[in-house]
Write an enzyme that holds these catalytic residues in place. Structure first.
Site, PDB file in Angstrom:
ATOM      1  N   SER A  27       0.819  -1.213   0.000  1.00  0.00           N
ATOM      2  CA  SER A  27       0.000   0.000   0.000  1.00  0.00           C
ATOM      3  C   SER A  27       0.855   1.266   0.000  1.00  0.00           C
ATOM      4  O   SER A  27       1.857   1.361   0.705  1.00  0.00           O
ATOM      5  CB  SER A  27      -0.902  -0.005   1.239  1.00  0.00           C
ATOM      6  OG  SER A  27      -1.634   1.190   1.292  1.00  0.00           O
ATOM      7  N   ILE A  77       4.365  10.703   4.390  1.00  0.00           N
ATOM      8  CA  ILE A  77       3.400  11.188   3.392  1.00  0.00           C
ATOM      9  C   ILE A  77       2.163  11.763   4.094  1.00  0.00           C
ATOM     10  O   ILE A  77       1.633  12.787   3.686  1.00  0.00           O
ATOM     11  CB  ILE A  77       2.971  10.047   2.426  1.00  0.00           C
ATOM     12  CG1 ILE A  77       4.199   9.347   1.805  1.00  0.00           C
ATOM     13  CG2 ILE A  77       2.015  10.558   1.359  1.00  0.00           C
ATOM     14  CD1 ILE A  77       5.020  10.164   0.862  1.00  0.00           C
ATOM     15  N   CYS A 136       0.030   3.314  10.584  1.00  0.00           N
ATOM     16  CA  CYS A 136       0.694   4.437   9.902  1.00  0.00           C
ATOM     17  C   CYS A 136       1.402   5.313  10.942  1.00  0.00           C
ATOM     18  O   CYS A 136       0.765   5.813  11.866  1.00  0.00           O
ATOM     19  CB  CYS A 136      -0.317   5.272   9.128  1.00  0.00           C
ATOM     20  SG  CYS A 136       0.486   6.651   8.283  1.00  0.00           S
ATOM     21  N   LYS A 171      -2.967  -4.919   9.105  1.00  0.00           N
ATOM     22  CA  LYS A 171      -1.545  -4.643   8.855  1.00  0.00           C
ATOM     23  C   LYS A 171      -0.891  -4.103  10.120  1.00  0.00           C
ATOM     24  O   LYS A 171      -1.274  -3.059  10.642  1.00  0.00           O
ATOM     25  CB  LYS A 171      -1.419  -3.634   7.723  1.00  0.00           C
ATOM     26  CG  LYS A 171       0.016  -3.340   7.341  1.00  0.00           C
ATOM     27  CD  LYS A 171       0.078  -2.676   5.994  1.00  0.00           C
ATOM     28  CE  LYS A 171       1.476  -2.272   5.628  1.00  0.00           C
ATOM     29  NZ  LYS A 171       1.506  -1.555   4.361  1.00  0.00           N
ATOM     30  N   GLY A 223      12.351  -0.318   2.873  1.00  0.00           N
ATOM     31  CA  GLY A 223      13.426  -0.748   1.975  1.00  0.00           C
ATOM     32  C   GLY A 223      14.286  -1.835   2.604  1.00  0.00           C
ATOM     33  O   GLY A 223      13.991  -2.335   3.708  1.00  0.00           O
ATOM     34  N   GLY A 250      11.145  -4.515   2.661  1.00  0.00           N
ATOM     35  CA  GLY A 250      12.467  -4.639   2.046  1.00  0.00           C
ATOM     36  C   GLY A 250      12.589  -5.700   0.976  1.00  0.00           C
ATOM     37  O   GLY A 250      13.706  -6.034   0.572  1.00  0.00           O
ATOM     38  N   GLY A 271       7.117  -2.909  -1.766  1.00  0.00           N
ATOM     39  CA  GLY A 271       6.904  -1.469  -1.638  1.00  0.00           C
ATOM     40  C   GLY A 271       7.997  -0.642  -2.262  1.00  0.00           C
ATOM     41  O   GLY A 271       7.997  -0.361  -3.459  1.00  0.00           O
ATOM     42  N   THR A 272       8.993  -0.294  -1.439  1.00  0.00           N
ATOM     43  CA  THR A 272      10.042   0.642  -1.841  1.00  0.00           C
ATOM     44  C   THR A 272      10.780   0.213  -3.108  1.00  0.00           C
ATOM     45  O   THR A 272      11.203   1.071  -3.895  1.00  0.00           O
ATOM     46  CB  THR A 272      11.019   0.815  -0.648  1.00  0.00           C
ATOM     47  OG1 THR A 272      10.244   1.300   0.455  1.00  0.00           O
ATOM     48  CG2 THR A 272      12.122   1.791  -0.946  1.00  0.00           C
TER      49      THR A 272
HETATM   50  C1  LIG Z   1       5.878   6.304   0.255  1.00  0.00           C
HETATM   51  C2  LIG Z   1       5.207   5.258   1.076  1.00  0.00           C
HETATM   52  C3  LIG Z   1       3.833   5.351   1.328  1.00  0.00           C
HETATM   53  C4  LIG Z   1       3.196   4.369   2.107  1.00  0.00           C
HETATM   54  N1  LIG Z   1       1.839   4.465   2.318  1.00  0.00           N
HETATM   55  C5  LIG Z   1       1.195   3.479   3.000  1.00  0.00           C
HETATM   56  C6  LIG Z   1      -0.223   3.504   3.151  1.00  0.00           C
HETATM   57  O1  LIG Z   1      -0.916   4.403   2.655  1.00  0.00           O
HETATM   58  N2  LIG Z   1      -0.808   2.494   3.872  1.00  0.00           N
HETATM   59  C7  LIG Z   1      -0.076   1.464   4.406  1.00  0.00           C
HETATM   60  O2  LIG Z   1      -0.637   0.566   5.038  1.00  0.00           O
HETATM   61  N3  LIG Z   1       1.270   1.410   4.264  1.00  0.00           N
HETATM   62  C8  LIG Z   1       1.907   2.387   3.575  1.00  0.00           C
HETATM   63  N4  LIG Z   1       3.277   2.319   3.410  1.00  0.00           N
HETATM   64  C9  LIG Z   1       4.026   1.182   3.970  1.00  0.00           C
HETATM   65  C10 LIG Z   1       4.261   0.107   2.901  1.00  0.00           C
HETATM   66  O3  LIG Z   1       3.043  -0.408   2.415  1.00  0.00           O
HETATM   67  C11 LIG Z   1       5.128  -1.031   3.471  1.00  0.00           C
HETATM   68  O4  LIG Z   1       4.459  -1.612   4.569  1.00  0.00           O
HETATM   69  C12 LIG Z   1       6.501  -0.570   3.926  1.00  0.00           C
HETATM   70  O5  LIG Z   1       7.015   0.427   3.066  1.00  0.00           O
HETATM   71  C13 LIG Z   1       7.516  -1.720   4.012  1.00  0.00           C
HETATM   72  O6  LIG Z   1       7.700  -2.343   2.764  1.00  0.00           O
HETATM   73  P1  LIG Z   1       8.922  -1.974   1.760  1.00  0.00           P
HETATM   74  O7  LIG Z   1      10.177  -2.012   2.558  1.00  0.00           O
HETATM   75  O8  LIG Z   1       8.843  -3.001   0.668  1.00  0.00           O
HETATM   76  O9  LIG Z   1       8.629  -0.589   1.242  1.00  0.00           O
HETATM   77  C14 LIG Z   1       3.934   3.292   2.637  1.00  0.00           C
HETATM   78  C15 LIG Z   1       5.317   3.204   2.387  1.00  0.00           C
HETATM   79  C16 LIG Z   1       5.947   4.161   1.609  1.00  0.00           C
HETATM   80  C17 LIG Z   1       7.424   4.022   1.347  1.00  0.00           C
END
Ligand SMILES: Cc1cc2nc3c(=O)[nH]c(=O)nc-3n(C[C@H](O)[C@H](O)[C@H](O)COP(=O)(O)O)c2cc1C
Length: 312
Positions: A27, A77, A136, A171, A223, A250, A271-272
């Site tokens: 997300s 954000i 969040c 989550k 990340g 990550g 995500g990232t």
């Molecule tokens: C720019 C950004 C916006 C995000 N917005 C949301 C969101 O609206 N709702 C949510 O549950 N998680 C949000 N997340 C968290 C991601 O869904 C994810 O749980 C987190 O980034 C870890 O995964 P990653 O390391 O692959 O990015 C956001 C993350 C990033 C980087």
């Protein structure tokens, strides 16, 4: 024969949540999926997860909202989005045309508002499941206020589950002493699946300005830097609950995804990695399949929990 990747992410729920494969965007890193759908097509993904939806539209936090960190990024954000009414009238009709299930990620200010939003999304064509963002770190109310409290997390889950026939995924935040207790409480409150993890609280300081880089000082770290934390939490949570766990944090390669499956995840969110490579979820899916074929794994279910201690 290509390996079998299909999995039900809500087997205890009356409708279930059958996905063709276990890879989906995380997300907030994939917007509403519309641009991706135009460029690469979304139907190859297991599911699409929307950005966080709130009751009212939000402008989000002041800039800067992101800061680069070693092996990761900080974001703040603040849930910028168009609000639930527009999601129902403008986004869901587009999602309805896709073959891939869309999971609506919702963020509420209060426990009761989670129930109200679940009721509003119940039965909306184009929405296959809800993901409750009780984690969040970048907002004043809702968010961690709920997600760091076991009782409030369970009440938010119950409020959503009572008001919808959709499967409810919860989550979790990693920013607690014991995420397992949270997961168990949410499972008992009716969660059909658990997603772990949201971002890890962090910060960066601009030493020339002698100020935090982000206007709210703290942000959410994501990340590769958080992968070992996410993996540990998925491993612990999957060992404690009986509903599927969706791993997130990550993941950047097919091998990363395999690690999460072996830790006990039934699916993964990316995500990232998508910011550096918008095709990342598809590339990760391809990498996962290639690994399975090279290692003669015929069915994804052979991998889920493979690295976990056997339960008696
Ligand atoms: C720019 C950004 C916006 C995000 N917005 C949301 C969101 O609206 N709702 C949510 O549950 N998680 C949000 N997340 C968290 C991601 O869904 C994810 O749980 C987190 O980034 C870890 O995964 P990653 O390391 O692959 O990015 C956001 C993350 C990033 C980087």
């Amino acid at each position: 024969m290509p390996p079998s990747l299909q999995i039900d992410l809500a087997p205890t729920h009356k409708t279930g949540l059958l996905v063709a494969n276990p890879v989906m965007p995380a997300s907030g890193t994939f917007s509403w999926g519309i641009e991706f759908a135009k460029q690469w097509g979304v139907n190859a993904l297991g599911a699409v997860v929307s950005k966080g939806i709130t009751m009212e539209s939000r402008q989000g936090n002041r800039q800067p909202r992101v800061a680069q960190t070693p092996s990761g990024m900080l974001n703040s954000i603040g849930l910028q989005n168009i609000g639930i009414d527009k999601v129902i009238t403008e986004m869901a009709p587009l999602w309805e045309k896709w073959d891939v299930p869309v999971i609506a990620n919702i963020a509420a200010d209060t426990v009761d508002e989670f129930g109200e939003m679940a009721r509003m999304l119940d039965g909306v064509p184009g929405i296959a499941a809800l993901e409750l963002n009780i984690s969040c770190p970048n907002v004043d109310s809702g968010g961690l206020e709920i997600g760091q409290n076991i009782d409030a997390s369970a009440r938010a889950t119950r409020a959503a589950v009572r008001n919808t026939d959709l499967p409810v995924i919860v989550k979790l935040t990693p920013n607690v002493t014991d995420p397992v207790k949270l997961a168990v409480a949410c499972e008992e409150a009716g969660a059909a699946a658990i997603c772990a993890i949201n971002t890890v609280l962090g910060m960066a300081i601009d030493i020339r300005a002698r100020q935090p880089v982000l206007p709210r000082a703290r942000g959410g770290l994501s990340g590769p830097a958080i992968k070992p934390i996410a993996l540990r939490i998925v491993y612990d949570v999957a060992n404690a609950v009986h509903v599927p766990v969706i791993g997130c944090g990550g993941i950047a390669t097919g091998e990363d995804a395999i690690e999460f499956l072996m830790a006990g995840a039934s699916a993964v969110q990316v995500g990232t990695a998508t910011f550096a490579n918008p095709r990342a979820p598809l590339d990760i899916l391809d990498g996962m399949c290639a690994w399975m074929e090279a290692n003669r794994v015929d069915d994804i279910r052979e991998l889920i929990g493979a690295a976990r201690p056997q339960r008696g």
